[in-house]
Design an enzyme around this catalytic site. Structure first.
Site, PDB file in Angstrom:
ATOM      1  N   ARG A  81      34.122  10.299  -3.278  1.00  0.00           N
ATOM      2  CA  ARG A  81      33.548  10.666  -2.828  1.00  0.00           C
ATOM      3  C   ARG A  81      31.868   8.782  -2.761  1.00  0.00           C
ATOM      4  NH1 ARG A  81      28.919  13.744  -2.321  1.00  0.00           N
ATOM      5  NH2 ARG A  81      31.171  15.409  -1.366  1.00  0.00           N
ATOM      6  N   TYR A 134      22.564  -2.662  19.383  1.00  0.00           N
ATOM      7  CA  TYR A 134      23.677  -2.326  20.121  1.00  0.00           C
ATOM      8  C   TYR A 134      23.065  -1.182  20.788  1.00  0.00           C
ATOM      9  CZ  TYR A 134      28.119  -0.408  19.859  1.00  0.00           C
ATOM     10  OH  TYR A 134      29.516   0.279  19.326  1.00  0.00           O
ATOM     11  N   ASP A 206      22.189  -6.617  12.175  1.00  0.00           N
ATOM     12  CA  ASP A 206      23.542  -6.886  12.644  1.00  0.00           C
ATOM     13  C   ASP A 206      23.837  -7.409  12.913  1.00  0.00           C
ATOM     14  OD1 ASP A 206      25.707  -6.200  13.383  1.00  0.00           O
ATOM     15  OD2 ASP A 206      24.752  -4.090  15.002  1.00  0.00           O
ATOM     16  N   LYS A 231      35.289  -5.258  14.125  1.00  0.00           N
ATOM     17  CA  LYS A 231      35.484  -6.122  14.875  1.00  0.00           C
ATOM     18  C   LYS A 231      36.202  -7.530  14.167  1.00  0.00           C
ATOM     19  CE  LYS A 231      33.290  -3.321  17.470  1.00  0.00           C
ATOM     20  NZ  LYS A 231      31.856  -3.361  17.625  1.00  0.00           N
TER      21      LYS A 231
END
Ligand SMILES: *Cc1c(COP(=O)(O)O)cnc(C)c1O
Length: 422
Positions: A81, A134, A206, A231
């Site tokens: 992690r 978004y 973003d 994307k």
């Protein structure tokens, strides 16, 4: 082979000195060279598929802990992690592409957004977001952050007076997208950064729809960039990932937060993303070309009433897009004559584009926002957020523009020549 040949290069790769080169060169080489020679002299970065890391003995462990307490131990970590060499190599590629000091990879774009917001905002803070943002980001701000006593003001996209007026003494962050979905609105990043700096507020963009090939927000004074790497960055519609890129201090503190919040990327996923990234500039150049060609075709078509594409002179943000972007991307939104039904029939008549949410992969995807992202809203609620029934969003892939245009042409001809169906 000695064990030192196989040492994970977690931090070394991420902190390699950066020479600014073009996006095609960075996409291919950044992040891959710092750890060389790779194990077994492999050309590609090995997939270090491990959850944890071992120590020779207790003395080795204590030396590591001691070094770490003093900010050292840059050449390894103790648990998955907190870092992974495959992930770090991909992060170095992403940092170089977006002109940042460092990047952090997340399990998804939403994991990037939520981790960044949770890490940067103390209880009682206030943020300002654009109204075109978004949908899930907005939902996170208005529900989850609200529960933590963090308030949100939504301002109309591109209205700088409203933005300036919305800033309060406890405002910490301005969040915007550029270009936005589905209307491809483009924010003047220099103006945004200037207003934020005047008030001592940080800025987050973003930039999923732009990619670093078309626009690097950090170059305009923005503090932090996030992308849904699902994307364009990965580019093959086969994985979910997110990334945040910025200056060293901010990235270091976000990495601490990620160690607690836990939305890390899997090494195998990072290797797939790094592979996809090698062709980013090639893919985006083709998608820019396809976007422009398709937008121009649609704008000239008598059955298409409105087209939104920043590369068209008719787009409200064409001037700022030209000043600030190197290309206008592969998403084109448009309204066709008629209502919900005509738009659906048009979509069903298309042969190349696949009906799916998402964008940025090699395959052209098409969707009707009223029936995809906004299905649960009533027509009135949809219209209130500006989503018309006859709106179509086309997210272009890397196919041949002539084939895509021929397909659009035949679908439009079919629905309007036989209004009852086919
Ligand atoms: C898809 C998307 C997200 C969310 O990313 P995921 O990888 O799906 O979690 C965030 N912002 C924008 C602009 C997006 O298009």
């Amino acid at each position: 082979m000695t064990t030192s040949d196989l040492q994970p290069q977690t931090q070394i790769a991420a902190l390699a000195p950066r020479v600014k080169r073009g996006p095609s060169t960075e996409a291919v080489h950044a992040g891959a060279g710092a750890a060389r020679p790779n194990a077994y002299h492999a050309l590609t970065v090995p997939v270090v598929q491990t959850a944890t890391y071992t120590f020779e003995d207790t003395a080795d462990l204590c030396a590591f802990q001691e070094a770490r307490m003093w900010g050292g131990a840059r050449d390894r970590t103790e648990y998955g992690r907190y870092g992974n060499p495959t992930v770090a190599a991909c992060e170095a590629k992403l940092a170089a592409l977006d002109h940042g000091d460092g990047a952090i990879l997340f399990a998804s774009g939403m994991s990037a957004v939520t981790t960044v917001l949770l890490a940067m905002l103390p209880t009682g803070a206030h943020i300002v977001i654009g109204d075109d943002c978004y949908r899930r980001t907005r939902q996170f701000c208005l529900t989850f952050l609200k529960r933590l006593g963090i308030t949100t003001t939504v301002v109309p996209m591109g209205d700088f007076a409203a933005l300036d007026g919305a800033i309060q003494p406890h405002t910490r962050l301005i969040v915007s997208e550029s270009p936005t979905n589905p209307y491809l609105r483009v924010v003047d990043l220099v103006r945004l950064a200037e207003i934020a700096q005047r008030h001592g507020v940080k800025t987050l963009i973003d930039a999923t729809f732009a990619t670093p090939v078309n626009q690097c927000p950090l170059d305009f004074g923005i503090d932090l960039v996030v992308h849904s790497a699902t994307k364009y960055l990965s580019g093959h519609n086969d994985l979910l990932a997110g990334v945040a890129i910025g200056r060293a201090g901010l990235i270091d503190s976000l990495r601490q937060a990620l160690g607690v919040l836990g939305g890390v990327s899997d090494p195998h996923n990072a290797a797939l993303l790094a592979r996809g990234l090698k062709t980013l500039a090639l893919r985006v150049q083709r998608q820019n070309e396809n976007g422009q060609a398709v937008a121009e075709f649609l704008e000239a078509h008598p059955r298409v009433s409105r087209v939104w594409y920043p590369g068209l002179r008719s787009h409200p943000d064409h001037a700022i897009a030209r000043a600030q972007m190197l290309g206008f991307g592969g998403v084109v939104s448009f309204e066709i004559d008629g209502s919900l039904e005509e738009a659906s029939r048009f979509i069903d008549a298309l042969e190349i584009p696949l009906i799916a949410p998402s964008l940025g992969g090699c395959e052209t995807l098409v969707e009707q926002p009223a029936l995809m992202s906004y299905y649960e809203l009533s027509t009135e609620e949809r219209l209130a957020v500006g989503i018309k029934d006859n709106l179509v969003r086309l997210a272009l892939g890397v196919e041949d523009a002539d084939d895509l245009i021929a397909d659009l042409e035949q679908a439009l001809a079919r629905i309007y020549s036989d209004p009852k169906g086919f």
